[in-house]
Motif scaffolding. Structure first.
Motif, PDB file in Angstrom:
ATOM      1  N   LYS A 146      61.729 -25.718  15.492  1.00 60.39           N
ATOM      2  CA  LYS A 146      61.044 -24.557  16.060  1.00 60.39           C
ATOM      3  C   LYS A 146      60.187 -24.983  17.254  1.00 60.39           C
ATOM      4  N   ARG A 147      60.273 -24.155  18.289  1.00 65.55           N
ATOM      5  CA  ARG A 147      59.477 -24.365  19.491  1.00 65.55           C
ATOM      6  C   ARG A 147      58.578 -23.164  19.688  1.00 65.55           C
ATOM      7  N   SER A 148      57.469 -23.382  20.328  1.00 64.19           N
ATOM      8  CA  SER A 148      56.584 -22.280  20.697  1.00 64.19           C
ATOM      9  C   SER A 148      56.778 -21.991  22.176  1.00 64.19           C
ATOM     10  N   ARG A 195      57.646 -18.416  18.085  1.00 65.84           N
ATOM     11  CA  ARG A 195      58.167 -19.658  17.493  1.00 65.84           C
ATOM     12  C   ARG A 195      59.592 -19.397  17.050  1.00 65.84           C
ATOM     13  N   SER A 196      60.507 -20.243  17.567  1.00 67.85           N
ATOM     14  CA  SER A 196      61.919 -20.015  17.280  1.00 67.85           C
ATOM     15  C   SER A 196      62.703 -21.306  17.443  1.00 67.85           C
ATOM     16  N   ASP A 197      63.869 -21.328  16.792  1.00 70.15           N
ATOM     17  CA  ASP A 197      64.806 -22.434  16.994  1.00 70.15           C
ATOM     18  C   ASP A 197      65.609 -22.248  18.279  1.00 70.15           C
TER      19      ASP A 197
END
Length: 93
Positions: free
Chosen positions: A2-4, A17-19
């Motif tokens: 996950k990245r912000s 926040r998502s892959d």
């Protein structure tokens, strides 16, 4: 992983926040923001909540229309395959 990613929708900053890749998140956020702004322009007296609900209704209607068209196309293909199988079975008899 996950990245912000920071996005702006209707002038408000959000952290998502998502892959998904940052580019994908930006594309989705841009799409949402564009649709919200379109509805806001057509309903200038609506508040943010009303604009959001109206936009959601429009997006879901478009999604369901696309899903229906896709199902109809898939249904035709399935029907053709079934007819070929029936014809083949009749010829085998």
């Amino acid at each position: 992983m996950k990245r912000s990613v920071q996005v702006t929708i209707l002038g408000q900053q959000y952290t998502v926040r998502s892959d998904a890749s940052p580019e994908r998140i930006a594309r989705v956020a841009g799409f949402v923001n564009d649709r919200l702004n379109e509805v806001a322009a057509q309903a200038p007296t609506a508040d943010t909540h009303q604009i959001t609900v109206l936009t959601l209704l429009n997006v879901v209607e478009a999604y369901l229309d696309l899903a229906d068209r896709r199902e109809e196309a898939g249904g035709s293909e399935r029907l053709e395959r079934l007819l070929r199988r029936v014809e083949a079975a009749c010829e085998a008899e």
